[in-house]
Motif scaffolding. Sequence first.
Motif, PDB file in Angstrom:
ATOM      1  N   ASP A  17      29.364  15.613  40.931  1.00 61.30           N
ATOM      2  CA  ASP A  17      29.508  17.034  41.230  1.00 61.30           C
ATOM      3  C   ASP A  17      29.939  17.157  42.690  1.00 61.30           C
ATOM      4  O   ASP A  17      29.159  16.882  43.607  1.00 61.30           O
ATOM      5  CB  ASP A  17      28.170  17.733  40.969  1.00 61.30           C
ATOM      6  CG  ASP A  17      28.265  19.248  41.135  1.00 61.30           C
ATOM      7  OD1 ASP A  17      29.235  19.715  41.772  1.00 61.30           O
ATOM      8  OD2 ASP A  17      27.374  19.950  40.640  1.00 61.30           O
ATOM      9  N   VAL A  27      30.615  22.501  35.598  1.00 62.40           N
ATOM     10  CA  VAL A  27      29.545  21.600  35.155  1.00 62.40           C
ATOM     11  C   VAL A  27      29.319  21.744  33.641  1.00 62.40           C
ATOM     12  O   VAL A  27      29.153  20.756  32.928  1.00 62.40           O
ATOM     13  CB  VAL A  27      28.244  21.868  35.956  1.00 62.40           C
ATOM     14  CG1 VAL A  27      27.071  21.112  35.368  1.00 62.40           C
ATOM     15  CG2 VAL A  27      28.447  21.498  37.428  1.00 62.40           C
ATOM     16  N   GLU A  54      25.155  14.843  42.450  1.00 52.77           N
ATOM     17  CA  GLU A  54      25.962  15.383  43.542  1.00 52.77           C
ATOM     18  C   GLU A  54      26.278  14.180  44.421  1.00 52.77           C
ATOM     19  O   GLU A  54      25.347  13.507  44.888  1.00 52.77           O
ATOM     20  CB  GLU A  54      25.156  16.386  44.363  1.00 52.77           C
ATOM     21  CG  GLU A  54      24.929  17.734  43.719  1.00 52.77           C
ATOM     22  CD  GLU A  54      24.095  18.623  44.638  1.00 52.77           C
ATOM     23  OE1 GLU A  54      24.604  19.101  45.653  1.00 52.77           O
ATOM     24  OE2 GLU A  54      22.901  18.818  44.338  1.00 52.77           O
ATOM     25  N   TYR A 109      21.311  20.525  42.786  1.00 47.13           N
ATOM     26  CA  TYR A 109      21.650  21.860  42.291  1.00 47.13           C
ATOM     27  C   TYR A 109      23.018  21.772  41.630  1.00 47.13           C
ATOM     28  O   TYR A 109      23.967  21.245  42.223  1.00 47.13           O
ATOM     29  CB  TYR A 109      21.691  22.895  43.432  1.00 47.13           C
ATOM     30  CG  TYR A 109      22.033  24.267  42.903  1.00 47.13           C
ATOM     31  CD1 TYR A 109      21.080  25.006  42.196  1.00 47.13           C
ATOM     32  CD2 TYR A 109      23.301  24.816  43.058  1.00 47.13           C
ATOM     33  CE1 TYR A 109      21.401  26.258  41.664  1.00 47.13           C
ATOM     34  CE2 TYR A 109      23.616  26.059  42.528  1.00 47.13           C
ATOM     35  CZ  TYR A 109      22.667  26.774  41.836  1.00 47.13           C
ATOM     36  OH  TYR A 109      22.977  28.003  41.305  1.00 47.13           O
ATOM     37  N   HIS A 110      23.123  22.271  40.398  1.00 47.86           N
ATOM     38  CA  HIS A 110      24.400  22.187  39.683  1.00 47.86           C
ATOM     39  C   HIS A 110      24.896  23.548  39.202  1.00 47.86           C
ATOM     40  O   HIS A 110      25.930  23.607  38.544  1.00 47.86           O
ATOM     41  CB  HIS A 110      24.287  21.226  38.498  1.00 47.86           C
ATOM     42  CG  HIS A 110      24.071  19.793  38.895  1.00 47.86           C
ATOM     43  ND1 HIS A 110      25.054  19.030  39.495  1.00 47.86           N
ATOM     44  CD2 HIS A 110      22.976  18.984  38.798  1.00 47.86           C
ATOM     45  CE1 HIS A 110      24.583  17.802  39.739  1.00 47.86           C
ATOM     46  NE2 HIS A 110      23.323  17.755  39.332  1.00 47.86           N
ATOM     47  N   GLY A 111      24.171  24.642  39.477  1.00 41.99           N
ATOM     48  CA  GLY A 111      24.662  25.950  39.064  1.00 41.99           C
ATOM     49  C   GLY A 111      23.651  26.701  38.234  1.00 41.99           C
ATOM     50  O   GLY A 111      22.629  26.146  37.816  1.00 41.99           O
ATOM     51  N   LYS A 152      34.265  26.007  45.095  1.00 40.67           N
ATOM     52  CA  LYS A 152      34.134  26.341  46.520  1.00 40.67           C
ATOM     53  C   LYS A 152      35.384  26.071  47.359  1.00 40.67           C
ATOM     54  O   LYS A 152      36.273  26.903  47.455  1.00 40.67           O
ATOM     55  CB  LYS A 152      32.927  25.611  47.099  1.00 40.67           C
ATOM     56  CG  LYS A 152      31.597  26.073  46.466  1.00 40.67           C
ATOM     57  CD  LYS A 152      30.412  25.479  47.158  1.00 40.67           C
ATOM     58  CE  LYS A 152      29.088  25.776  46.461  1.00 40.67           C
ATOM     59  NZ  LYS A 152      28.475  27.025  46.834  1.00 40.67           N
ATOM     60  N   VAL A 174      31.282  20.037  43.868  1.00 44.35           N
ATOM     61  CA  VAL A 174      31.496  21.471  44.094  1.00 44.35           C
ATOM     62  C   VAL A 174      31.306  21.801  45.575  1.00 44.35           C
ATOM     63  O   VAL A 174      32.075  22.563  46.155  1.00 44.35           O
ATOM     64  CB  VAL A 174      30.547  22.297  43.194  1.00 44.35           C
ATOM     65  CG1 VAL A 174      30.507  23.760  43.629  1.00 44.35           C
ATOM     66  CG2 VAL A 174      30.986  22.192  41.740  1.00 44.35           C
ATOM     67  N   MET A 175      30.299  21.196  46.197  1.00 46.08           N
ATOM     68  CA  MET A 175      30.037  21.478  47.610  1.00 46.08           C
ATOM     69  C   MET A 175      30.613  20.394  48.526  1.00 46.08           C
ATOM     70  O   MET A 175      31.116  20.687  49.604  1.00 46.08           O
ATOM     71  CB  MET A 175      28.523  21.615  47.821  1.00 46.08           C
ATOM     72  CG  MET A 175      28.148  22.271  49.123  1.00 46.08           C
ATOM     73  SD  MET A 175      26.373  22.536  49.233  1.00 46.08           S
ATOM     74  CE  MET A 175      26.211  24.161  48.510  1.00 46.08           C
ATOM     75  N   GLY A 230      34.242  28.900  38.431  1.00 46.20           N
ATOM     76  CA  GLY A 230      33.367  28.490  39.520  1.00 46.20           C
ATOM     77  C   GLY A 230      32.719  27.160  39.193  1.00 46.20           C
ATOM     78  O   GLY A 230      33.078  26.502  38.194  1.00 46.20           O
TER      79      GLY A 230
HETATM   80  C1  LIG Z   1      26.771  20.892  43.936  1.00 44.22           C
HETATM   81  C2  LIG Z   1      26.944  22.222  43.275  1.00 44.22           C
HETATM   82  N1  LIG Z   1      27.265  22.287  41.979  1.00 44.22           N
HETATM   83  C3  LIG Z   1      27.442  23.463  41.342  1.00 44.22           C
HETATM   84  C4  LIG Z   1      27.287  24.656  42.002  1.00 44.22           C
HETATM   85  C5  LIG Z   1      27.481  25.946  41.276  1.00 44.22           C
HETATM   86  O1  LIG Z   1      28.653  26.565  41.679  1.00 44.22           O
HETATM   87  P1  LIG Z   1      28.868  28.149  41.407  1.00 44.22           P
HETATM   88  O2  LIG Z   1      27.856  28.872  42.208  1.00 44.22           O
HETATM   89  O3  LIG Z   1      30.289  28.366  41.823  1.00 44.22           O
HETATM   90  O4  LIG Z   1      28.689  28.379  39.940  1.00 44.22           O
HETATM   91  C6  LIG Z   1      26.951  24.650  43.369  1.00 44.22           C
HETATM   92  C7  LIG Z   1      26.766  25.894  44.104  1.00 44.22           C
HETATM   93  O5  LIG Z   1      26.226  25.960  45.171  1.00 44.22           O
HETATM   94  C8  LIG Z   1      26.771  23.402  44.018  1.00 44.22           C
HETATM   95  O6  LIG Z   1      26.435  23.327  45.304  1.00 44.22           O
END
Ligand SMILES: Cc1ncc(COP(=O)(O)O)c(C=O)c1O
Length: 444
Positions: free
Chosen positions: A247, A123, A214, A146-148, A276, A249-250, A118
């Motif tokens: 980052d 990260v 992000e 937010y990074h997790g 995601k 992820v989103m 995930g």
């Molecule tokens: C920008 C960002 N990085 C990292 C994460 C963490 O991902 P996970 O919940 O899959 O560990 C999220 C989760 O919302 C996120 O939005």
Amino acid sequence: MGISAAPGMTSEEIVALSRAHTIFSWSVQGALDPIAIDRAEGVYLYTPEGRRILDFNAQLMSVNIGHGDQRVIRAITEQATKLQYVQPAFATEIRARLGRKMAEIMPGDMNKVFFTLGGAEAVENAIKLARHVTGRHKLLARYRAYHGATAGAMTLTGDYRRWANEPGIVGVIRYPDTHKWGEKEPRPVGEALQGLEDVIKYEGPQSVAAVFLETVVGTNGILIPPDGYLAGVREICDRYGIMMVCDEVMAGFGRTGRWFAVDHWDVVPDIMTMAKGLTSSYLPLGAVAVRDHISEWLDTHQFFGGLTYSSHPVSLAAALATIEVYEEDDLIGNAARMGEVMRRHHEALAARHPSVGAHRNIGLFGILDLVRSQDPWTPLTPFNGTSDEMKAIGKFFRDNGVYVMLANNSIHTNPPLCINEEQLAEGFAVIDAALDIADQAVTG
Ligand SMILES: Cc1ncc(COP(=O)(O)O)c(C=O)c1O
């Protein structure tokens, strides 16, 4: 039929047992009232009793291709039938094919990935890589981020979710955000970049491994970097030999109307994290990608990372099929086109409702900021808080069958990328009605 004799539980039974025996994320457990979901298709969720709910946030901005896509389900089933798991030291065909595909769609000379489960683990591995490659230990991150929820990712996280998890890992230092909470406009680019460079100088550039950001900030407010900002961060990182870590992820996998948000500004970070949209959440999977200069470094240095489920074949099959759906259905293009439609809805709402102080979107990554007053700028909630009006708006969405994410004083608008104009209009009609509640709070 008793509760233990599933299938066929009612919503009430599902909620009661889920609450009794499982812990829900980020919540006071006694105050929970979750909605039970039985199945989902396209942009709609269905309760066990058949009530339809429009998913206007793609769950956690992650079910990008929409729910129930049979092409991905078939790929998962086929892979699970053939080979469920081998430990990550083995090579597999699905790993070979997905690796090649990702190298094709990722920016610049990013050609290699390490697969995680995930976003947070992606990260964590970005932290390791940046530290190992540079031989430095400090990590720069922002407040509106937010990074997790794992140790390192949580420490990099700037928002309130970090507080209860402190102390975190050592070596994390904050640098200025592009947008201050409670202000309508972003900081001037030059000022934000100068703030970053000042922090680097104060900390000693020789000890700074990475600058994390992000690319487009997600849960902290859909904050779109002003033009020139990312290029400026890239230049500063290059000048001081620091790894730029984006980052995505989103923001990645089409959410912004491009494969990756960095593509809007033609900037190539050294390291990029993803999750995601990579599988559209059909199965858990994350990835950390590196540019060639890091791959070359790894050719002669050990990679000190590993996970039992790294490169899990079934998750990888979900990812490759998901990427093929993005391509086959032109969902990235649809996100860009529907993003224009979303902007027009936002503009119409802002014109009609005095409570809509600001709106932003890039592709289908959107938000409405609600205010009590535009001048002076007074958000509808305090920082990291809620208000009676936001609670009433939340109830209104629930009663009217639309799932949206509310955070602070904002309504997020992040539907699956397969959404069409009619479905967007359906969601915005309910938002339009909900905003009447906020308008009653407007004082100026
Ligand atoms: C920008 C960002 N990085 C990292 C994460 C963490 O991902 P996970 O919940 O899959 O560990 C999220 C989760 O919302 C996120 O939005």
